[in-house]
Design an enzyme around this catalytic site. Structure first.
Site, PDB file in Angstrom:
ATOM      1  N   GLN A   1       0.850  -1.197   0.000  1.00  0.00           N
ATOM      2  CA  GLN A   1       0.000   0.000   0.000  1.00  0.00           C
ATOM      3  C   GLN A   1       0.883   1.243   0.000  1.00  0.00           C
ATOM      4  O   GLN A   1       1.692   1.436   0.903  1.00  0.00           O
ATOM      5  CB  GLN A   1      -0.907  -0.008   1.228  1.00  0.00           C
ATOM      6  CG  GLN A   1      -1.723   1.248   1.453  1.00  0.00           C
ATOM      7  CD  GLN A   1      -2.699   1.533   0.327  1.00  0.00           C
ATOM      8  OE1 GLN A   1      -2.446   2.404  -0.499  1.00  0.00           O
ATOM      9  NE2 GLN A   1      -3.784   0.798   0.300  1.00  0.00           N
TER      10      GLN A   1
ATOM     11  N   GLU B   1      -4.939   0.982  -8.721  1.00  0.00           N
ATOM     12  CA  GLU B   1      -6.164   1.544  -8.164  1.00  0.00           C
ATOM     13  C   GLU B   1      -5.877   2.827  -7.407  1.00  0.00           C
ATOM     14  O   GLU B   1      -6.602   3.827  -7.525  1.00  0.00           O
ATOM     15  CB  GLU B   1      -6.827   0.512  -7.248  1.00  0.00           C
ATOM     16  CG  GLU B   1      -8.263   0.848  -6.840  1.00  0.00           C
ATOM     17  CD  GLU B   1      -8.356   1.693  -5.584  1.00  0.00           C
ATOM     18  OE1 GLU B   1      -9.412   2.310  -5.357  1.00  0.00           O
ATOM     19  OE2 GLU B   1      -7.357   1.747  -4.841  1.00  0.00           O
TER      20      GLU B   1
ATOM     21  N   GLU C   1      -9.414   1.006   0.768  1.00  0.00           N
ATOM     22  CA  GLU C   1      -8.849   1.324   2.088  1.00  0.00           C
ATOM     23  C   GLU C   1      -9.692   2.373   2.811  1.00  0.00           C
ATOM     24  O   GLU C   1      -9.968   2.259   4.008  1.00  0.00           O
ATOM     25  CB  GLU C   1      -7.413   1.827   1.926  1.00  0.00           C
ATOM     26  CG  GLU C   1      -6.727   2.210   3.221  1.00  0.00           C
ATOM     27  CD  GLU C   1      -6.151   1.029   3.975  1.00  0.00           C
ATOM     28  OE1 GLU C   1      -5.952   1.169   5.194  1.00  0.00           O
ATOM     29  OE2 GLU C   1      -5.920  -0.012   3.354  1.00  0.00           O
TER      30      GLU C   1
ATOM     31  N   SER D   1     -22.037   8.959   4.726  1.00  0.00           N
ATOM     32  CA  SER D   1     -22.719   8.457   3.533  1.00  0.00           C
ATOM     33  C   SER D   1     -23.031   6.968   3.676  1.00  0.00           C
ATOM     34  O   SER D   1     -24.128   6.512   3.320  1.00  0.00           O
ATOM     35  CB  SER D   1     -21.852   8.696   2.296  1.00  0.00           C
ATOM     36  OG  SER D   1     -22.444   8.126   1.145  1.00  0.00           O
TER      37      SER D   1
END
Length: 317
Positions: free
Chosen positions: A67, A147, A114, A83
């Site tokens: 990561q 990504e 993540e 949300s």
């Protein structure tokens, strides 16, 4: 810089935690996709994927070792959590299953999502919907990096880490550029940021620091110089009272260090493959001379010059 001054950020941290149930492996429950339809994640057809969404205990999620994203905006995470509370998790987190640590027999490394996982944990969700991929580390690493690189709020050093991870996996600069939809020059300039000294990187990680507000070009230029030079020019001799280091300042400091390879009194054959010269950084140094250009590492230049002089003296005896 992508980092915004004055905005509090949450630093990356280990997401896994030891269980207190004697190490018994919790079961990840399958869950109906509902709005989480199969095929939500776009992956190469050659990569086998388990598309069933499962509910996985929140404490079993962990940041993948590859990561590259290190900072997460607190305000943005709070908005995402709100949300999710109102509408639910629209897309599952994407993970790979790997061996755990200590009393945890299994953990799930996050490939994509993540921020979603962090937002779910903020809400105290005991389980998080996740899609488990059946891929190896190399494929998972590339998917995770790509990504992340599609995000618009990555800091340049995070982009550099992503580019570096792909290059380290054996990808050529052109392959990386094609995969990310960027130019080869962009890839080269981001990869060059990895040459910044550890002290400079540490300062850049703090969005409140003066150096974190420096123009990207100034950092790209500084990264072409030796680490010791960077520490002196950007940190030791540039206090907060003098403000943010400008491109003009950095160019001026570099110009004072350049050594003309055309005037070198030693064999410059080995310099051809060296990146510490303007001929290898023509997009940063406009009007760089044809051929080798100028040396950006005065210490190396002077060491080679001394060695050549000593050799000539020895031969003359």
């Amino acid at each position: 810089m992508a980092a915004t001054k004055g905005r509090k950020r949450a630093t990356d941290r280990a997401d896994g935690a030891d269980r207190e149930d004697g190490g018994r492996e919790p079961k990840a429950s399958p869950v109906s996709c509902g709005r989480l339809a199969e095929g939500t994640l776009e992956t190469p057809a050659a990569i086998p994927v388990m598309t069933q969404v499962r509910l996985i205990p929140a404490e079993l999620f962990a940041a993948a070792p590859w990561q590259t994203r290190r900072t997460f905006d607190d305000e943005s995470l709070a908005e995402l959590a709100a949300s999710i509370r109102r509408h639910g998790l629209m897309h599952p987190v994407t993970v790979v299953e790997r061996g755990g640590l200590g009393t945890v027999p299994v953990c799930y490394w996050i490939v994509a999502g993540e921020r979603r996982a962090r937002a779910c944990r903020l809400l105290g969700m005991p389980e998080i919907p996740a899609m488990v991929l059946d891929v190896g580390d190399d494929e998972a690493r590339e998917m995770c990096v790509v990504e992340n690189m599609q995000r618009r709020d990555l800091a340049p050093l995070e982009e550099a880490a992503g580019v570096g991870a792909l290059l380290a996996a054996g990808r050529s600069a052109k392959d990386v550029a094609d995969r990310l939809g960027r130019t080869v020059k962009w890839v080269a300039r981001r990869a060059n940021l990895l040459n910044l000294s550890d002290r400079v990187k540490e300062q850049l990680a703090d969005p409140e620091s003066e150096l974190a507000q420096a123009p990207l070009e100034a950092l790209e230029l500084a990264a072409t110089m030796p680490a010791a030079w960077q520490d002196v020019a950007l940190l030791d001799r540039f206090g907060a009272a003098r403000g943010v280091p400008s491109v003009q300042y950095v160019r001026g400091r570099i110009a004072a260090e350049m050594m003309d390879l055309k005037q070198a009194q030693f064999d410059t054959g080995d310099c051809q493959a060296c990146e510490k010269r303007t001929g290898c950084q023509s997009d940063l140094f406009d009007g760089a001379e044809e051929g080798l250009g100028r040396c950006l590492d005065r210490g190396c230049f002077e060491a080679l010059a001394r060695a050549a002089l000593e050799k000539r003296i020895e031969q003359a005896r």
